[in-house]
Design a protein around this motif. Structure first.
Motif, PDB file in Angstrom:
ATOM      1  N   LYS A  74       0.842  -1.207   0.000  1.00 26.13           N
ATOM      2  CA  LYS A  74       0.000   0.000   0.000  1.00 26.13           C
ATOM      3  C   LYS A  74       0.875   1.254   0.000  1.00 26.13           C
ATOM      4  O   LYS A  74       1.898   1.301   0.685  1.00 26.13           O
ATOM      5  CB  LYS A  74      -0.897   0.040   1.239  1.00 26.13           C
ATOM      6  CG  LYS A  74      -1.811  -1.151   1.388  1.00 26.13           C
ATOM      7  CD  LYS A  74      -2.994  -1.066   0.488  1.00 26.13           C
ATOM      8  CE  LYS A  74      -4.035  -2.077   0.925  1.00 26.13           C
ATOM      9  NZ  LYS A  74      -4.638  -2.823  -0.095  1.00 26.13           N
ATOM     10  N   ILE A  75       0.430   2.240  -0.773  1.00 28.62           N
ATOM     11  CA  ILE A  75       1.051   3.558  -0.753  1.00 28.62           C
ATOM     12  C   ILE A  75       0.003   4.585  -0.333  1.00 28.62           C
ATOM     13  O   ILE A  75      -1.199   4.324  -0.419  1.00 28.62           O
ATOM     14  CB  ILE A  75       1.667   3.935  -2.120  1.00 28.62           C
ATOM     15  CG1 ILE A  75       0.610   3.905  -3.226  1.00 28.62           C
ATOM     16  CG2 ILE A  75       2.843   3.025  -2.454  1.00 28.62           C
ATOM     17  CD1 ILE A  75       1.102   4.395  -4.572  1.00 28.62           C
ATOM     18  N   GLU A  77      -2.186   7.801  -0.765  1.00 30.40           N
ATOM     19  CA  GLU A  77      -2.716   8.631  -1.838  1.00 30.40           C
ATOM     20  C   GLU A  77      -2.382  10.100  -1.597  1.00 30.40           C
ATOM     21  O   GLU A  77      -2.262  10.542  -0.448  1.00 30.40           O
ATOM     22  CB  GLU A  77      -4.247   8.490  -1.920  1.00 30.40           C
ATOM     23  CG  GLU A  77      -4.699   7.117  -2.346  1.00 30.40           C
ATOM     24  CD  GLU A  77      -6.209   6.960  -2.297  1.00 30.40           C
ATOM     25  OE1 GLU A  77      -6.933   7.923  -1.949  1.00 30.40           O
ATOM     26  OE2 GLU A  77      -6.671   5.842  -2.590  1.00 30.40           O
ATOM     27  N   TRP A  89       6.805   6.556  -6.946  1.00 34.59           N
ATOM     28  CA  TRP A  89       5.818   5.492  -7.116  1.00 34.59           C
ATOM     29  C   TRP A  89       6.195   4.580  -8.273  1.00 34.59           C
ATOM     30  O   TRP A  89       5.969   3.369  -8.214  1.00 34.59           O
ATOM     31  CB  TRP A  89       4.421   6.068  -7.310  1.00 34.59           C
ATOM     32  CG  TRP A  89       3.852   6.729  -6.096  1.00 34.59           C
ATOM     33  CD1 TRP A  89       4.394   6.798  -4.837  1.00 34.59           C
ATOM     34  CD2 TRP A  89       2.614   7.417  -6.017  1.00 34.59           C
ATOM     35  NE1 TRP A  89       3.559   7.504  -3.990  1.00 34.59           N
ATOM     36  CE2 TRP A  89       2.463   7.891  -4.689  1.00 34.59           C
ATOM     37  CE3 TRP A  89       1.619   7.704  -6.938  1.00 34.59           C
ATOM     38  CZ2 TRP A  89       1.351   8.613  -4.268  1.00 34.59           C
ATOM     39  CZ3 TRP A  89       0.501   8.434  -6.520  1.00 34.59           C
ATOM     40  CH2 TRP A  89       0.367   8.878  -5.201  1.00 34.59           C
ATOM     41  N   SER A 108      -3.582   1.627  -2.966  1.00 31.26           N
ATOM     42  CA  SER A 108      -3.383   2.920  -2.316  1.00 31.26           C
ATOM     43  C   SER A 108      -4.438   3.141  -1.246  1.00 31.26           C
ATOM     44  O   SER A 108      -5.513   2.547  -1.290  1.00 31.26           O
ATOM     45  CB  SER A 108      -3.418   4.050  -3.337  1.00 31.26           C
ATOM     46  OG  SER A 108      -4.686   4.123  -3.955  1.00 31.26           O
ATOM     47  N   ARG A 111      -4.816   9.403   2.651  1.00 30.52           N
ATOM     48  CA  ARG A 111      -3.757   9.831   3.567  1.00 30.52           C
ATOM     49  C   ARG A 111      -4.049   9.543   5.039  1.00 30.52           C
ATOM     50  O   ARG A 111      -3.246   8.937   5.747  1.00 30.52           O
ATOM     51  CB  ARG A 111      -3.491  11.321   3.370  1.00 30.52           C
ATOM     52  CG  ARG A 111      -2.436  11.855   4.303  1.00 30.52           C
ATOM     53  CD  ARG A 111      -2.206  13.338   4.076  1.00 30.52           C
ATOM     54  NE  ARG A 111      -1.356  13.881   5.119  1.00 30.52           N
ATOM     55  CZ  ARG A 111      -1.485  15.094   5.614  1.00 30.52           C
ATOM     56  NH1 ARG A 111      -2.405  15.916   5.156  1.00 30.52           N
ATOM     57  NH2 ARG A 111      -0.670  15.510   6.557  1.00 30.52           N
ATOM     58  N   PHE A 114      -4.292   5.958   5.813  1.00 34.69           N
ATOM     59  CA  PHE A 114      -2.946   5.392   5.817  1.00 34.69           C
ATOM     60  C   PHE A 114      -2.311   5.559   7.192  1.00 34.69           C
ATOM     61  O   PHE A 114      -1.715   4.634   7.728  1.00 34.69           O
ATOM     62  CB  PHE A 114      -2.091   6.069   4.737  1.00 34.69           C
ATOM     63  CG  PHE A 114      -0.765   5.408   4.490  1.00 34.69           C
ATOM     64  CD1 PHE A 114      -0.624   4.448   3.499  1.00 34.69           C
ATOM     65  CD2 PHE A 114       0.354   5.749   5.231  1.00 34.69           C
ATOM     66  CE1 PHE A 114       0.604   3.837   3.256  1.00 34.69           C
ATOM     67  CE2 PHE A 114       1.589   5.150   5.004  1.00 34.69           C
ATOM     68  CZ  PHE A 114       1.714   4.187   4.009  1.00 34.69           C
ATOM     69  N   TYR A 133       5.344  11.714  -0.497  1.00 35.15           N
ATOM     70  CA  TYR A 133       4.500  10.522  -0.642  1.00 35.15           C
ATOM     71  C   TYR A 133       5.368   9.285  -0.877  1.00 35.15           C
ATOM     72  O   TYR A 133       5.007   8.380  -1.610  1.00 35.15           O
ATOM     73  CB  TYR A 133       3.480  10.697  -1.767  1.00 35.15           C
ATOM     74  CG  TYR A 133       2.463  11.777  -1.479  1.00 35.15           C
ATOM     75  CD1 TYR A 133       1.393  11.543  -0.634  1.00 35.15           C
ATOM     76  CD2 TYR A 133       2.583  13.046  -2.050  1.00 35.15           C
ATOM     77  CE1 TYR A 133       0.457  12.539  -0.364  1.00 35.15           C
ATOM     78  CE2 TYR A 133       1.661  14.047  -1.790  1.00 35.15           C
ATOM     79  CZ  TYR A 133       0.604  13.785  -0.949  1.00 35.15           C
ATOM     80  OH  TYR A 133      -0.321  14.766  -0.688  1.00 35.15           O
TER      81      TYR A 133
END
Length: 143
Positions: A74-75, A77, A89, A108, A111, A114, A133
């Motif tokens: 997961k990253i 957003e 990314w 993703s 924020r 996350f 990010y």
């Protein structure tokens, strides 16, 4: 010294990665991430002087990604309206693809969601990464 272990992985980091079980998560955080406050209940390892991508590549050489979830990576957003470029990314995708061929291996998360997910990570690695990010969360699979 051991053979076959990426030099970037310290004994402390190897210990923590080994302690992790199936579905536990590790966050490799950029230099702006509030690693210690968000990670109050996690093990936080500082890796100052290193970037996220080099650590990600080292970890994925040893760390199985969870195959029981569609997106074990997961990253964070971007905030809506934020126009900042995120070339890191693309680097994440290149590295993850070397170890996991699933098209949707990387997902993703909004924020603030996350940050909430990060609070449940077993391990947070605080880096000196300058890319915005530049945070990536990995969910451990079965060996």
């Amino acid at each position: 010294m051991l053979k076959g272990i990426p030099a970037i992985l310290s004994p402390e980091l190897l210990k923590r990665l080994c302690e992790m079980g199936h579905s536990d998560r590790v966050l490799i955080a950029d230099g702006n991430f509030p690693s210690h406050s968000v990670g109050a209940n996690a093990h936080v390892i500082r890796m100052d002087g290193h970037g996220v991508c080099e650590i990600l590549d080292g970890i994925l050489q040893l760390f199985p990604l969870d195959t029981y979830t569609e997106s074990p990576v997961k990253i964070m957003e971007k905030v809506p309206g934020d126009q900042v470029a995120t070339p890191i990314w693309d680097e994440f995708k290149t590295i993850v693809t070397k170890y996991d061929s699933r098209e949707k291996a990387i997902g993703s998360i909004e924020r603030f969601a996350f940050y909430e997910e990060a609070k449940t990570c077993y391990l947070i690695i605080a880096t000196s990464e300058k890319a915005l990010y530049g945070n990536i969360m990995l969910q451990k699979g079965v060996v």
